[in-house]
Design a protein around this motif. Structure first.
Motif, PDB file in Angstrom:
ATOM      1  N   CYS A   1       0.833  -1.192   0.000  1.00  0.00           N
ATOM      2  CA  CYS A   1       0.000   0.000   0.000  1.00  0.00           C
ATOM      3  C   CYS A   1       0.867   1.241   0.000  1.00  0.00           C
ATOM      4  O   CYS A   1       0.510   2.258  -0.548  1.00  0.00           O
ATOM      5  CB  CYS A   1      -0.926   0.009   1.219  1.00  0.00           C
ATOM      6  SG  CYS A   1      -2.385  -1.021   1.000  1.00  0.00           S
TER       7      CYS A   1
ATOM      8  N   ALA B   1       2.680   4.713  -3.457  1.00  0.00           N
ATOM      9  CA  ALA B   1       1.966   5.938  -3.097  1.00  0.00           C
ATOM     10  C   ALA B   1       2.686   7.135  -3.689  1.00  0.00           C
ATOM     11  O   ALA B   1       3.912   7.163  -3.803  1.00  0.00           O
ATOM     12  CB  ALA B   1       1.915   6.054  -1.577  1.00  0.00           C
TER      13      ALA B   1
ATOM     14  N   ARG C   1      -3.570   3.336  -4.866  1.00  0.00           N
ATOM     15  CA  ARG C   1      -2.440   3.743  -4.044  1.00  0.00           C
ATOM     16  C   ARG C   1      -2.436   5.225  -3.754  1.00  0.00           C
ATOM     17  O   ARG C   1      -1.991   5.671  -2.708  1.00  0.00           O
ATOM     18  CB  ARG C   1      -1.137   3.353  -4.731  1.00  0.00           C
ATOM     19  CG  ARG C   1      -1.083   1.921  -5.184  1.00  0.00           C
ATOM     20  CD  ARG C   1      -0.938   0.953  -4.035  1.00  0.00           C
ATOM     21  NE  ARG C   1      -1.031  -0.418  -4.499  1.00  0.00           N
ATOM     22  CZ  ARG C   1      -2.126  -1.155  -4.412  1.00  0.00           C
ATOM     23  NH1 ARG C   1      -3.215  -0.675  -3.887  1.00  0.00           N
ATOM     24  NH2 ARG C   1      -2.130  -2.384  -4.875  1.00  0.00           N
TER      25      ARG C   1
ATOM     26  N   SER D   1       0.347  -6.968  -6.795  1.00  0.00           N
ATOM     27  CA  SER D   1      -0.314  -5.681  -6.613  1.00  0.00           C
ATOM     28  C   SER D   1      -0.199  -4.828  -7.856  1.00  0.00           C
ATOM     29  O   SER D   1      -1.098  -4.088  -8.185  1.00  0.00           O
ATOM     30  CB  SER D   1       0.261  -4.947  -5.411  1.00  0.00           C
ATOM     31  OG  SER D   1       1.518  -4.437  -5.730  1.00  0.00           O
TER      32      SER D   1
END
Lengths: 205, 440
Positions: A28, A32, A61, B121
């Motif tokens: 995560c 970003a 993100r 991801s």
């Protein structure tokens, strides 16, 4: 067919998911944008906990906001995926935890309530049809139902049976709702204050 | 976005993956493996895993933590065992041309696992549009867009209901004796409208989980997360304070006091009472009756008989209206825990509706007695009053959905028409005294 294939890899999936959960925070964070700076270890753990509860969905993100999902099948409540900012203050953390916990509590209550209702309704229909000597399914294969007037007895009984439960729920819900809103107000004030304060510092130095 | 160059090709491959999955469970494993080799196997395998993971996770969530053990199909099992995790990992590692991100990882995860999941991801990120399940498409960012705000606030304040409330207030103002003062009228309408917006917003703020569970109310702004509870409460305050101030200082203190009283009655009495006792219906009827009284007091500055008559008419009207509406919502009320007459005391529900239809006839007859209207009014309002009473009687005897719907829809046009007739029959100034000649 697909769920069967998914189930076939059940054991493997559990392991995969566990490892995914463990490694979600770095992911995560990984992509970003600068607008959402990477969090420290503390943030990572919390993000992981939050993500694991609302698993199956990970917001993009670059998003710095909460995300709200479609209504849950059982509780009809919309789950919220809470965003954990890098510089989360204790107050913000408290608010988020309260909201998360209230969400889970609400989810549990309403899912249970709705499932119980559905189950008891089915049982009532069964027993009434049996008493009438009718089969559950008529000759044409249509599911036999009772009309609204016959169901009225069930609705009345269900409501009175759950009255006390609703009283406790109402009281708790009002308390939580007020608390969440109050903390939201406090957090908003804190943010405004923090925005003003650096300017104040600059002007004083 | 890091993976955008791969989007188109990955989407094509996603399509292939889906197709292959369908075939996988139908064909023997070795045939399936052959198919796999004909396309970039490593890419599809990982797609497949991620998709399966997503499906499984979604299914798991849907079963609400109940341990649903589905029987594994023997056909599928060998396939998954063949393409082992380790093999996939190694292949993915060599395949992905993405720069490794610089992560300040304080944990020490297994490097292989990390790279594999990174890739997962990335794939997820780039293929979200292509692969996302129907549910995921419905996840929305909780961001307030300013151009949506007026619409959201309109729904929050139940603007249509507010408009009806303001129109009953206007009717009260117009029916009151004395010269028609336009500025006062506008201030009253605005003040009442703001007070109603505030009350409705607070009502929605209190009822979020209950509204979510009822079909009629599940698209409200707070339920959908379009605004936060804090914003709803702030909006309510920003409506209530100017609204009441406008009524108190712009009109008269009595009207302001009635406004505050009504907001309190609706938000703090009616809303919680809905879940405690059937008395909520009577309290709600009072809430509906206060606005025309406010209109009257705004015009005259005092609570006289005419104000109570108007309030009485609105009070009585609420019962056929609401009781008929609630007849069709019994299941939702029962499940949601609402204490309504239609659920707990169905006979009383219908009796009360009929009773108040008859009361409407009585109150219409009392209007000229109290010098609110001329004697024409009870005469010309008799047809519609008789009609709604007839429907109320049908509802009382038949007690079915059809009669309840007919009564409800009748009530929707009955009230505006009744008020209009009252306005046309308003007692002209100077012609006072009971038993005066009817003036057409």
């Amino acid at each position: 067919a697909l769920p069967c294939v998914a189930a076939a890899g059940g054991r493997w999936m559990v392991g995969f998911r566990a490892s995914r959960r463990a490694l979600l925070p770095p992911l995560c964070r990984a992509f970003a944008r600068p607008g959402c700076p990477l969090g420290p270890e503390r943030g990572a753990e919390r993000r992981e906990a939050a993500a694991s509860r609302v698993s199956g969905f990970c917001p993009p993100r670059k998003s710095c906001r909460d995300w709200i999902g479609p209504p849950d099948k059982h509780s009809n409540l919309r789950p919220i995926h809470f965003y954990i900012p890098e510089s989360e203050s204790p107050l913000e953390q408290k608010l988020r935890q309260l909201r998360q916990e209230t969400q889970e509590w609400n989810q549990q209550f309403w899912a249970n309530q709705n499932l119980t209702f559905r189950k008891e309704k089915e049982e009532f229909i069964h027993s009434r049809l049996k008493a009438k000597g009718l089969e559950l399914r008529s000759g044409s294969g249509q599911k036999a139902t009772l009309d609204a007037e016959e169901m009225a007895d069930f609705y009345k009984e269900f409501l009175s049976k759950n009255f006390q439960k609703h009283m406790y729920y109402n009281r708790d819900w009002y308390k939580r709702n007020f608390a969440i809103t109050f903390f939201m107000g406090k957090v908003a004030l804190e943010r405004v204050w923090n925005k003003l304060r650096p300017k104040h510092k600059k002007s004083s130095t | 976005m890091a993976a955008s160059p791969h989007t188109l090709s990955s989407r094509l491959l996603t399509g292939c993956a889906w197709y292959l999955e369908r075939r996988a469970v139908q064909e023997a494993p070795h045939t399936f493996m052959h198919l796999f080799r004909s396309i970039n196997r490593r890419w599809i395998t990982f797609q497949h895993f991620t998709f399966l993971k997503r499906m499984y996770v979604t299914q798991l969530n849907r079963s609400l933590n109940q341990q649903v053990k589905r029987k594994p199909e023997p056909v599928a099992l060998p396939f998954l065992e063949k393409t082992s995790l380790g093999q996939a990992k190694a292949e993915i590692c060599e395949m992905r041309p993405l720069p490794p991100p610089s992560l300040p990882l304080s944990r020490k995860p297994n490097e292989k696992e990390l790279l594999e999941l990174e890739s997962a991801s990335i794939i997820e990120g780039s293929l979200d549009a292509g692969k996302e399940t129907k549910d995921e498409k419905h996840w929305k960012e909780m961001k307030l867009h300013l151009d949506d705000l007026p619409g959201i606030l309109a729904r929050l304040s139940k603007i249509k209901l507010t408009a009806l409330v303001v129109s009953t207030t206007s009717a009260g103002f117009a029916l009151a004796p004395g010269p028609f003062d336009w500025p006062c009228f506008l201030l009253t309408s605005l003040g009442t409208g703001l007070a109603s917006c505030a009350a409705n917003s607070i009502n929605q703020f209190f009822e979020v989980p209950f509204d979510s569970n009822m079909n009629r109310t599940k698209n409200r702004p707070l339920v959908r997360g379009q605004i936060s509870p804090l914003l709803a409460v702030s909006f309510a305050t920003c409506c209530a304070v100017p609204g009441v101030a406008l009524l108190t200082w712009g009109v008269n203190p009595l009207t302001g006091a009635l406004g505050v009283f009504n907001i309190f009655l609706y938000t703090c009495c009616y809303t919680p009472l809905k879940r405690i006792s059937i008395a909520n219906t009577w309290v709600g009827a009072v809430v509906g009756a206060v606005p025309p009284v406010m209109g009257w007091t705004a015009a005259t500055g005092s609570l006289d008989a005419g104000a109570f008559l108007l309030g009485g008419i609105l009070y009585s009207w609420q019962f056929p209206h609401f009781n008929a509406l609630s007849w069709g919502l019994r299941e939702d009320y029962s499940r949601g825990g609402y204490c309504m007459m239609s659920v707990t005391h169905p006979a009383l529900c219908r009796r009360v509706a009929l009773r108040h239809c008859l009361a409407l006839i009585g109150l219409s007859t009392a209007a000229p007695v109290l010098d609110v209207t001329t004697w024409t009014f009870p005469v010309i309002s008799l047809p519609i009053n008789l009609y709604i009473t007839y429907l109320g009687f049908r509802f009382y005897t038949d007690a079915d959905r059809k009669s309840s719907r007919k009564l409800f829809f009748c009530s929707l046009w009955h009230l505006p028409l009744l008020l209009l007739l009252m306005l046309t029959c308003k007692r002209p100034p100077g012609a006072r005294g009971a038993g005066a000649e009817p003036q057409s």
